[in-house]
Motif scaffolding. Sequence first.
Motif, PDB file in Angstrom:
ATOM      1  N   GLY A 125      15.572  12.039  -2.639  1.00 46.77           N
ATOM      2  CA  GLY A 125      14.625  11.599  -1.637  1.00 46.77           C
ATOM      3  C   GLY A 125      13.287  11.964  -1.821  1.00 46.77           C
ATOM      4  N   ALA A 126      12.796  11.688  -3.189  1.00 46.39           N
ATOM      5  CA  ALA A 126      11.521  11.944  -3.478  1.00 46.39           C
ATOM      6  C   ALA A 126      10.908  10.627  -4.317  1.00 46.39           C
ATOM      7  N   SER A 127       9.734  10.505  -4.227  1.00 48.82           N
ATOM      8  CA  SER A 127       9.101   9.163  -4.843  1.00 48.82           C
ATOM      9  C   SER A 127       8.714   9.180  -6.283  1.00 48.82           C
ATOM     10  N   GLU A 128       8.621  10.491  -6.841  1.00 48.19           N
ATOM     11  CA  GLU A 128       8.238  10.934  -8.179  1.00 48.19           C
ATOM     12  C   GLU A 128       8.987  12.120  -8.590  1.00 48.19           C
ATOM     13  N   ALA A 129       9.204  11.951 -10.068  1.00 47.93           N
ATOM     14  CA  ALA A 129       9.576  13.176 -10.801  1.00 47.93           C
ATOM     15  C   ALA A 129       8.325  13.849 -11.382  1.00 47.93           C
TER      16      ALA A 129
ATOM     17  N   PRO B 246       0.791  -1.403  -0.079  1.00 47.86           N
ATOM     18  CA  PRO B 246      -0.110   0.079  -0.034  1.00 47.86           C
ATOM     19  C   PRO B 246       0.768   1.328   0.098  1.00 47.86           C
ATOM     20  N   ARG B 247       0.786   2.251  -0.966  1.00 49.50           N
ATOM     21  CA  ARG B 247       1.281   3.634  -0.798  1.00 49.50           C
ATOM     22  C   ARG B 247       0.916   4.469   0.354  1.00 49.50           C
ATOM     23  N   PRO B 248       2.081   5.221   1.066  1.00 46.81           N
ATOM     24  CA  PRO B 248       1.487   5.983   2.033  1.00 46.81           C
ATOM     25  C   PRO B 248       0.744   7.090   1.583  1.00 46.81           C
ATOM     26  N   GLU B 249      -0.077   7.741   2.535  1.00 48.77           N
ATOM     27  CA  GLU B 249      -1.009   8.629   1.956  1.00 48.77           C
ATOM     28  C   GLU B 249      -0.300   9.889   1.554  1.00 48.77           C
ATOM     29  N   THR B 250       0.943  10.110   1.966  1.00 52.60           N
ATOM     30  CA  THR B 250       1.539  11.488   1.311  1.00 52.60           C
ATOM     31  C   THR B 250       2.828  11.067   0.747  1.00 52.60           C
ATOM     32  N   THR B 251       3.482  11.874   0.087  1.00 52.54           N
ATOM     33  CA  THR B 251       4.695  11.740  -0.661  1.00 52.54           C
ATOM     34  C   THR B 251       5.394  12.917  -0.796  1.00 52.54           C
ATOM     35  N   SER B 252       6.554  13.155  -1.433  1.00 51.44           N
ATOM     36  CA  SER B 252       7.646  14.049  -2.040  1.00 51.44           C
ATOM     37  C   SER B 252       7.530  14.020  -3.273  1.00 51.44           C
ATOM     38  N   VAL B 253       7.773  15.053  -4.222  1.00 50.39           N
ATOM     39  CA  VAL B 253       7.919  15.027  -5.547  1.00 50.39           C
ATOM     40  C   VAL B 253       9.318  15.848  -5.878  1.00 50.39           C
ATOM     41  N   VAL B 254       9.763  16.017  -6.848  1.00 44.39           N
ATOM     42  CA  VAL B 254      10.926  17.016  -7.573  1.00 44.39           C
ATOM     43  C   VAL B 254      10.531  17.168  -9.021  1.00 44.39           C
ATOM     44  N   THR B 255      10.779  18.356  -9.242  1.00 44.92           N
ATOM     45  CA  THR B 255      10.923  18.573 -10.926  1.00 44.92           C
ATOM     46  C   THR B 255      12.311  18.202 -11.474  1.00 44.92           C
ATOM     47  N   VAL B 256      12.172  17.884 -12.499  1.00 44.67           N
ATOM     48  CA  VAL B 256      13.622  17.811 -13.222  1.00 44.67           C
ATOM     49  C   VAL B 256      13.675  18.294 -14.617  1.00 44.67           C
TER      50      VAL B 256
ATOM     51  N   VAL C 213      12.807   5.767 -16.375  1.00 49.69           N
ATOM     52  CA  VAL C 213      13.775   5.265 -15.710  1.00 49.69           C
ATOM     53  C   VAL C 213      14.678   6.260 -15.049  1.00 49.69           C
ATOM     54  N   VAL C 214      15.337   7.009 -15.875  1.00 53.69           N
ATOM     55  CA  VAL C 214      16.320   8.117 -15.782  1.00 53.69           C
ATOM     56  C   VAL C 214      15.719   9.418 -14.819  1.00 53.69           C
ATOM     57  N   ALA C 215      14.402   9.711 -15.008  1.00 58.53           N
ATOM     58  CA  ALA C 215      14.034  10.733 -14.321  1.00 58.53           C
ATOM     59  C   ALA C 215      13.587  10.060 -12.746  1.00 58.53           C
ATOM     60  N   LEU C 216      12.975   9.035 -12.749  1.00 57.19           N
ATOM     61  CA  LEU C 216      12.717   8.608 -11.606  1.00 57.19           C
ATOM     62  C   LEU C 216      13.865   8.210 -10.507  1.00 57.19           C
ATOM     63  N   ALA C 217      14.850   7.728 -11.105  1.00 55.23           N
ATOM     64  CA  ALA C 217      16.310   7.688 -10.232  1.00 55.23           C
ATOM     65  C   ALA C 217      16.777   8.900  -9.978  1.00 55.23           C
TER      66      ALA C 217
ATOM     67  N   ALA D  43      -1.362  12.534  -1.650  1.00 55.36           N
ATOM     68  CA  ALA D  43      -1.208  13.950  -1.303  1.00 55.36           C
ATOM     69  C   ALA D  43       0.476  14.109  -1.399  1.00 55.36           C
ATOM     70  N   VAL D  44       0.761  15.136  -2.101  1.00 57.32           N
ATOM     71  CA  VAL D  44       2.140  15.675  -2.208  1.00 57.32           C
ATOM     72  C   VAL D  44       2.506  16.493  -0.780  1.00 57.32           C
ATOM     73  N   THR D  45       3.399  16.632  -0.144  1.00 61.42           N
ATOM     74  CA  THR D  45       3.516  17.576   0.974  1.00 61.42           C
ATOM     75  C   THR D  45       5.036  18.140   0.751  1.00 61.42           C
ATOM     76  N   ARG D  46       5.705  17.909  -0.387  1.00 59.77           N
ATOM     77  CA  ARG D  46       6.890  18.683  -0.616  1.00 59.77           C
ATOM     78  C   ARG D  46       7.018  18.490  -2.278  1.00 59.77           C
ATOM     79  N   VAL D  47       7.382  19.666  -2.810  1.00 60.29           N
ATOM     80  CA  VAL D  47       7.663  19.888  -3.975  1.00 60.29           C
ATOM     81  C   VAL D  47       9.128  20.462  -4.226  1.00 60.29           C
ATOM     82  N   ASP D  48      10.135  19.694  -4.724  1.00 60.70           N
ATOM     83  CA  ASP D  48      11.430  20.442  -4.645  1.00 60.70           C
ATOM     84  C   ASP D  48      11.749  20.648  -3.140  1.00 60.70           C
TER      85      ASP D  48
END
Length: 272
Positions: free
Chosen positions: A158-162, A116-126, A148-152, A238-243
């Motif tokens: 320290g984010a789960s998604e790009a 199960p995915r956690p309720e919140t996560t963080s993302v970064v822009t690439v 693959v490159v962007a997700l790495a 939900a996203v709780t951090r963007v960059d």
Amino acid sequence: MIWVNGTLTAEDAAALPVLDHGLTVGDGVFETVKAENGELFALTRHLDRLTRSARGLGLPDPDHDLVREACAAVLAAKPLPLGRLRITYTGGTSPLGSERGTAAPSLVVALGSANPRPETTSVVTVPWRRNEHSAVTGLKTTSYAENVVALAAAHRAGASEALLANTAGHLCEGTGSNVFLVLDGRLLTPTLASGCLAGITRRLVLEWTGAEETDVPLEALADAEEVFLTSTLRDVQAVTRVDDRELPGVGPVTRKAMEVFAERAAQDRDPV
């Protein structure tokens, strides 16, 4: 167990020819479907998108009855409380190079466990851009190297998604998710013209919440009151951090979207 071209095979024995076009040049399409206690969610929509993607590549239409049979066989052979079922459909055995051969397409259905995915996560822009003018824009193809490159890069930060912009500088999508944001109280998501994938969960959230599709500059993330991701296995996250920008916990619009999606999905496991 894995279903490969009509045969249910043990995972360590399942195989495709090394000249399968999906392997040599990424000439294939796929779908990921959520499996819960032996039941698939929104399978009809996934099969319809599989067909749209196959047509976009010039592959024959997949046989939906055959794919359903393969899915049922794999689910029965590997009961899981929560799983990721992958349907892969490729150009089949072909000559080396981009030219497709005359062999029939390959069909593979596999099932793996999922957490199960956690309720919140963080993302970064690439810095890389989606090409909204590409010949394969909007198709869910097996050519996933740029993801693959962007997700790495996201994981290194320290984010789960790009999140990626398109060539016009508009917000597009994540490597395996769609993105929604709240601006001035309006729930928005990029249009399909941005080059993003027509996500199944994205479409259901649009239908069930009244969210709007619009072109959004990538920079709008800096002003968003709330941000959330959607995908087959995330549902609404939900996203709780963007960059480097921290957002509050799950906001009211996101919470409502979570609740509505969970309620409607529980009522109808195959919404069409």
